[in-house]
Design a protein around this motif. Structure first.
Motif, PDB file in Angstrom:
ATOM      1  N   GLU A   1       9.931  -1.071 119.688  1.00  0.00           N
ATOM      2  CA  GLU A   1       9.631  -0.497 121.007  1.00  0.00           C
ATOM      3  C   GLU A   1      10.897   0.061 121.650  1.00  0.00           C
ATOM      4  O   GLU A   1      10.876   1.115 122.291  1.00  0.00           O
ATOM      5  N   TRP A   2      11.995  -0.659 121.490  1.00  0.00           N
ATOM      6  CA  TRP A   2      13.254  -0.174 122.076  1.00  0.00           C
ATOM      7  C   TRP A   2      13.723   1.109 121.395  1.00  0.00           C
ATOM      8  O   TRP A   2      14.405   1.924 122.012  1.00  0.00           O
TER       9      TRP A   2
ATOM     10  N   MET B   1      15.206   8.542 123.610  1.00  0.00           N
ATOM     11  CA  MET B   1      15.312   9.380 124.812  1.00  0.00           C
ATOM     12  C   MET B   1      16.729   9.356 125.386  1.00  0.00           C
ATOM     13  O   MET B   1      17.149  10.258 126.096  1.00  0.00           O
ATOM     14  N   VAL B   2      17.446   8.282 125.070  1.00  0.00           N
ATOM     15  CA  VAL B   2      18.824   8.123 125.549  1.00  0.00           C
ATOM     16  C   VAL B   2      19.823   8.763 124.582  1.00  0.00           C
ATOM     17  O   VAL B   2      20.987   8.953 124.908  1.00  0.00           O
ATOM     18  N   ASN B   3      19.332   9.081 123.375  1.00  0.00           N
ATOM     19  CA  ASN B   3      20.178   9.604 122.292  1.00  0.00           C
ATOM     20  C   ASN B   3      21.044   8.529 121.654  1.00  0.00           C
ATOM     21  O   ASN B   3      22.239   8.747 121.384  1.00  0.00           O
ATOM     22  N   CYS B   4      20.480   7.373 121.454  1.00  0.00           N
ATOM     23  CA  CYS B   4      21.186   6.281 120.779  1.00  0.00           C
ATOM     24  C   CYS B   4      20.312   5.731 119.654  1.00  0.00           C
ATOM     25  O   CYS B   4      19.086   5.769 119.743  1.00  0.00           O
TER      26      CYS B   4
ATOM     27  N   GLY C   1      12.047   3.725 120.544  1.00  0.00           N
ATOM     28  CA  GLY C   1      11.485   4.880 121.241  1.00  0.00           C
ATOM     29  C   GLY C   1      12.226   5.177 122.532  1.00  0.00           C
ATOM     30  O   GLY C   1      12.511   6.342 122.852  1.00  0.00           O
ATOM     31  N   MET C   2      12.525   4.145 123.278  1.00  0.00           N
ATOM     32  CA  MET C   2      13.263   4.322 124.537  1.00  0.00           C
ATOM     33  C   MET C   2      14.681   4.839 124.255  1.00  0.00           C
ATOM     34  O   MET C   2      15.180   5.749 124.924  1.00  0.00           O
ATOM     35  N   LEU C   3      15.300   4.269 123.216  1.00  0.00           N
ATOM     36  CA  LEU C   3      16.678   4.668 122.901  1.00  0.00           C
ATOM     37  C   LEU C   3      16.753   6.093 122.346  1.00  0.00           C
ATOM     38  O   LEU C   3      17.785   6.759 122.487  1.00  0.00           O
TER      39      LEU C   3
END
Lengths: 89, 395
Positions: free
Chosen positions: A61-62, A68-71, A64-66
């Motif tokens: 899950e993280w 968007m952060v480019n990590c 997908g969020m990361l």
């Protein structure tokens, strides 16, 4: 024989990302730091929350969020009360 | 960059051109859908619009070095604040330090008491006086103190910073491997010598070290240990002294995960179980803290950061010791220190301290840092936190 105790932090490496990383284009060190609290402490989670709160969220899950952060996740150091993700960039 | 996930909070620290705030909406949704925190904007947690309501939010950063190269809302502090204001109510933005020099930005929201109402905002002290209870006490007597120390260092010593380049680290790793191999050969010779009463045994030893069957895997292993980011990160972490910031002699269960980037750059996360307390029932403590380090060694934009929530003092190292140790690792030309600490009994607003610094935080940073002069010293007295900012320059 060494057998780690239950509370010993456990390291997992994401070799797929870690092996091919190139930071040639990185240029600025100073970071942005975000801290989001959903409860005042680990022992005062709201009744609706998972018993382990955010730690119940899977690494997938993280990801997908990361994105968007480019990590990307390079490795995870898991322990009883905190999971420490080392990220690219 | 680093991400720390606790049951009740998440810390995300990202470098370079990352777009940290663009992940915020997704973060709030994940907290609602997968962690079960109360949410708004939707009737079901699975709805993509469902966003968990935070208890509180902190966002901070050093002043911009190359704002034009940043992306999304990260080109200016004004844009970042607008982005956060659009998402949260009641946020406050601050700039700390010299406007025309190195400074630090902070965005902070007030605690959302509707999520977890305070136990009792006011209690009678038994003598007819109403005493306001500090926030840290309201959280519960068993809660550990909350503090974050951050050291942001620029203008790193160029020669010293070479240790954070892949070429240097690979050479160091090769030397270490060669030394270990030599030591293993010497020990093997010694053991075989003992078994054969001192007869010539070099040929037997060479079977292990130079035999054609063993050569290929040994080379593969050597290459991996001298190029792989985590392996080199560990080498650098030990060589530069980072592994000793929280030494295993005082923090026996501490663990560091480090990575050396190619062609340069270094990141490390540390997980630090609390030092055993003398009065703990089982000699252990359940609280686990973190530290994180990020290094950009290139001379034109050299920077290193160190951040930790390991409480200073108590049975571990003092805040001043940590600062001195970290500064000695990176040898910056300039650096700032911020200590953000929840108010506790020591900072009870009912205790008369008119005209004095608001807490012990500032006192803990009073010790001078050898080789540096302090240029700025700023104290912010927030509702339930004290913030101390100090800025130093090489003498």
């Amino acid at each position: 024989t060494f057998s780690p105790s239950e509370g010993t932090p456990h390291l997992t490496i994401n070799h797929d990302v870690a092996a091919e990383l190139d930071s040639s284009n990185a240029f600025e060190g100073p970071e942005k730091l975000l801290e989001v609290w959903f409860a005042p402490s680990p022992t005062s989670l709201p009744p609706s929350a998972q018993p382990n709160g955010l730690k119940a969220v899977s690494a997938d899950e993280w990801v997908g969020m990361l994105d968007m952060v480019n990590c990307k996740i390079l490795s995870v150091l898991e322990s009883e009360t905190v999971d420490a993700y080392l990220l690219s960039e | 960059s680093s991400l720390f996930v606790f049951p009740h909070k998440l810390i995300l620290k990202t470098c370079g051109t990352t777009t940290l705030l663009l992940g915020l909406q997704r973060l709030l949704h994940i907290a609602a859908q997968h962690a079960g925190f109360p949410f708004a904007n939707a009737s079901r947690a699975t709805d993509i619009k469902a966003a968990a309501t935070p208890y509180r939010v902190f966002y901070s950063r050093k002043n911009f070095l190359f704002p034009d190269k940043q992306q999304g809302p990260h080109r200016s502090w004004k844009q970042e604040v607008k982005y956060l204001d659009d998402m949260f109510e009641g946020g406050s933005a601050y700039m700390v330090g010299k406007m025309n020099g190195d400074h630090w930005y902070l965005y902070i929201t007030s605690p959302n008491e509707s999520i977890t109402p305070p136990r009792t905002p006011e209690e009678n002290d038994g003598r007819g006086h109403i005493a306001r209870i500090p926030a840290s006490i309201l959280r519960g007597a068993d809660e550990p103190s909350d503090e974050t120390l951050e050291i942001l260092m620029t203008d790193l010593d160029e020669e010293n910073a070479k240790q954070f380049y892949l070429d240097n680290a690979s050479a160091l790793a090769s030397e270490q491997l060669a030394a270990r191999a030599q030591k293993a050969r010497d020990e093997a010779r010694q053991s075989l010598g003992d078994l054969t009463n001192g007869q010539q045994i070099d040929e037997d030893v060479d079977v292990f070290s130079n035999g054609s069957d063993a050569e290929a895997p040994e080379q593969v292993l050597t290459e991996a240990l001298t190029t792989e980011g985590h392996a080199l990160g560990t080498v650098v972490s030990e060589a530069c002294g980072l592994s000793n910031v929280y030494p295993t002699s005082r923090y026996p269960d501490a663990r560091v995960d480090a990575y050396l980037f190619s062609p340069c750059g270094f990141s490390a996360n540390g997980v630090v179980p609390a030092a055993p307390q003398g009065n703990a029932e089982d000699g252990k403590s359940s609280s686990i803290h973190y530290f994180t380090v990020h290094v950009t060694p290139e001379p034109n934009c050299s920077f290193a950061s160190f951040e930790t929530n390991v409480p200073g003092g108590q049975s571990g190292r003092t805040t001043s010791e940590i600062i001195e140790h970290v500064v000695d690792i990176f040898k910056p030309g300039r650096f700032s220190v911020t200590l953000f600490e929840a108010k506790g009994r020591a900072a009870d607003p009912n205790v008369a301290n008119e005209g004095k610094l608001p807490s012990t935080s500032s006192q803990r940073l009073l010790a001078p840092v050898p080789g540096y002069r302090r240029l700025d010293r700023i104290v912010h007295d927030f509702e339930d936190y004290d913030l101390v900012f100090r800025f130093y320059e090489k003498e």
